[in-house]
Write a protein that holds these residues in place. Structure first.
Motif, short mmCIF file in Angstrom:
data_model
loop_
_atom_site.label_atom_id
_atom_site.label_comp_id
_atom_site.label_asym_id
_atom_site.label_seq_id
_atom_site.Cartn_x
_atom_site.Cartn_y
_atom_site.Cartn_z
N UNK A 1 -1.26 -8.31 5.54
CA UNK A 1 -0.50 -9.81 5.84
C UNK A 1 -0.97 -10.39 7.29
N UNK A 2 -0.25 -9.55 7.89
CA UNK A 2 -0.92 -9.17 9.19
C UNK A 2 -2.11 -9.28 9.66
N UNK A 3 -2.53 -8.31 9.02
CA UNK A 3 -4.47 -8.17 9.69
C UNK A 3 -3.86 -6.67 9.95
N UNK A 4 -2.68 -5.81 10.11
CA UNK A 4 -2.62 -4.66 10.60
C UNK A 4 -3.47 -3.22 9.69
N UNK A 5 -4.55 -3.73 9.76
CA UNK A 5 -5.44 -3.09 8.63
C UNK A 5 -5.19 -1.52 8.48
N UNK A 6 -5.32 -0.78 9.91
CA UNK A 6 -5.18 0.63 10.00
C UNK A 6 -3.54 1.34 9.50
N UNK A 7 -2.15 0.67 10.04
CA UNK A 7 -1.54 0.63 9.84
C UNK A 7 -0.78 0.55 8.31
N UNK A 8 -1.54 -0.20 7.20
CA UNK A 8 -1.35 -0.70 6.16
C UNK A 8 -2.12 0.73 5.25
N UNK A 9 -3.11 1.15 6.26
CA UNK A 9 -4.37 2.00 5.35
C UNK A 9 -3.20 3.96 5.17
N UNK A 10 -2.75 3.60 6.69
CA UNK A 10 -1.70 4.78 6.32
C UNK A 10 -0.88 4.89 5.41
N UNK A 11 -0.15 3.69 5.66
CA UNK A 11 0.99 3.60 4.78
C UNK A 11 0.69 3.86 3.31
N UNK A 12 -0.50 2.81 2.87
CA UNK A 12 -0.76 3.87 1.19
C UNK A 12 -1.37 5.18 0.99
N UNK A 13 -1.55 5.85 2.02
CA UNK A 13 -1.67 7.44 1.69
C UNK A 13 -0.51 7.34 1.39
N UNK A 14 0.14 7.03 2.36
CA UNK A 14 1.57 7.63 2.36
C UNK A 14 2.62 7.72 1.22
N UNK A 15 2.07 6.04 0.50
CA UNK A 15 2.84 6.12 -0.63
C UNK A 15 2.14 6.68 -2.19
N UNK A 16 1.11 6.62 -1.71
CA UNK A 16 0.10 7.97 -3.10
C UNK A 16 0.72 9.00 -2.93
N UNK A 17 1.15 10.08 -1.78
CA UNK A 17 1.49 11.37 -2.08
C UNK A 17 3.10 10.86 -1.70
N UNK A 18 3.43 10.04 -1.37
CA UNK A 18 5.44 10.30 -2.19
C UNK A 18 5.48 10.36 -3.03
N UNK A 19 4.28 9.58 -3.94
CA UNK A 19 4.03 9.54 -5.80
C UNK A 19 3.87 10.53 -6.35
N UNK A 20 2.73 11.85 -5.83
CA UNK A 20 2.83 12.96 -5.70
C UNK A 20 3.33 13.71 -5.65
N UNK A 21 4.83 13.68 -5.67
CA UNK A 21 6.13 14.02 -5.56
C UNK A 21 7.46 13.73 -6.25
N UNK A 22 7.50 12.25 -6.21
CA UNK A 22 8.70 11.95 -7.33
C UNK A 22 7.51 12.64 -9.11
N UNK A 23 6.07 12.39 -9.45
CA UNK A 23 5.98 13.25 -10.06
C UNK A 23 6.43 14.89 -10.54
N UNK A 24 6.23 15.71 -9.97
CA UNK A 24 7.23 16.68 -9.02
C UNK A 24 8.35 16.78 -9.54
N UNK A 25 9.28 16.27 -9.21
CA UNK A 25 10.12 15.92 -9.58
C UNK A 25 10.50 16.04 -11.33
#
Length: 314
Positions: free
Chosen positions: A189-213
């Protein structure tokens, strides 16, 4: 043997998802870190969907679908193993309801991921964002119900530490994902696209560890297929040692006939009873008239006849 194969399902799902993400990152870097048409002004770190909407879209669709479908199988297997007693059984109908809700929410999340890969952000941006919310929301809700079920199970099965560990791991996932999703939305919403993109990749990899649990949730089913029952262990202790018949069951003298080394109860009973009875009866019978006693007409035993005199014929 069946239980041993279940734990590999979440591992396969996590590996497929991680491979998809890594392949997209490597492809983007290997092609010179291009700026895609879906990227905003000043954005130099692409969203996952930016890469997935371009040349790699077929791979993005295929691997995402394979990952979430495999993951949803883990929910069905977990439900089956609890029903059959290979995992700690549910102790109330509400626990089964929580499990069913977790499975339904996971299926909804899987559908969201598959649809967002099909309806890319290049040609169907609005639908893409809707399905992204369904994907993230579905798995967060699913994790909440899983935690709810495990919390109730942990009360009744305090000896099963795996339930407690799994509960805390999934609860941590819930809090982290919610915090990261909120941060992602604020940055977007604040147009901080690069930070938002990094957060999206982190969310995606965190989901991977959730599956592994979910790997740890199936470990008790593996042990169930290889352990001896409590009754078997007690029987082995009573009989003086872990003699086995080759299938994990304890031996007992009652299961054998004609053992080369029978257990002591059989040896004493057979030897003393058979030897003493047979020896005394047979010996005494022969000593007192060859074992045959004649009777009178009234049924009384006749007195023993004297032994014949020695012959005088020399």
């Amino acid at each position: 043997m069946l239980g041993i194969s279940y734990w590999i399902v979440p591992i396969i799902s996590a590996v497929i998802w991680a491979a998809c993400l890594i392949a997209m990152m490597v492809y983007w870097a290997a092609t010179g870190k291009p700026k895609y048409v879906t990227m905003d002004q000043g954005q130099y770190i692409p969203y996952i969907s930016d890469i997935g909407a371009d040349t790699l879209q077929p791979m993005f669709i295929a691997l995402s679908a394979a990952s979430v479908i495999t993951f949803d199988l883990a929910f069905l297997f977990e439900r089956y193993l609890r029903h059959t007693g290979k995992l700690a059984r549910n102790t109330s109908h509400w626990q089964k309801v929580y499990s069913a809700c977790a499975t339904i929410a996971a299926i909804a999340g899987a559908a969201g991921l598959i649809l967002l890969t099909i309806f890319d952000n290049k040609n169907h941006n609005k639908l893409h964002n809707i399905f992204l919310c369904v994907f993230i929301g579905g798995y967060i809700i699913s994790a909440i119900f899983i935690c709810w079920e495990y919390q109730r199970l942990g009360i009744h099965y305090r000896q099963h530490s795996i339930l407690r560990i799994s509960f805390w791991v999934k609860l941590a996932f819930i809090f982290l994902e919610i915090a990261l999703v909120i941060a992602f939305g604020v940055c977007s919403k604040m147009d901080k696209w690069n930070v938002a993109a990094v957060l999206e990749w982190i969310i995606a990899f965190l989901y991977c560890f959730y599956v592994l649990s979910f790997f740890m949730d199936f470990l008790p089913a593996v042990r169930t297929n290889n352990h001896q029952s409590h009754e078997t262990e007690m029987q082995m202790a009573e009989e003086g040692g872990p003699r086995t018949m080759g299938d994990g069951a304890a031996e007992s003298g009652q299961y054998f006939r004609g053992n080369a080394a029978p257990v002591s109860g059989y040896t004493n009973g057979a030897t003393n009873g058979h030897t003493n009875g047979h020896t005394n009866g047979y010996t005494n019978g022969h000593a007192n008239g060859n074992g045959y006693v004649s009777h009178t007409a009234d049924g009384y035993p006749k007195p023993a006849e004297p032994a014949p005199l020695a012959s005088r014929n020399f």
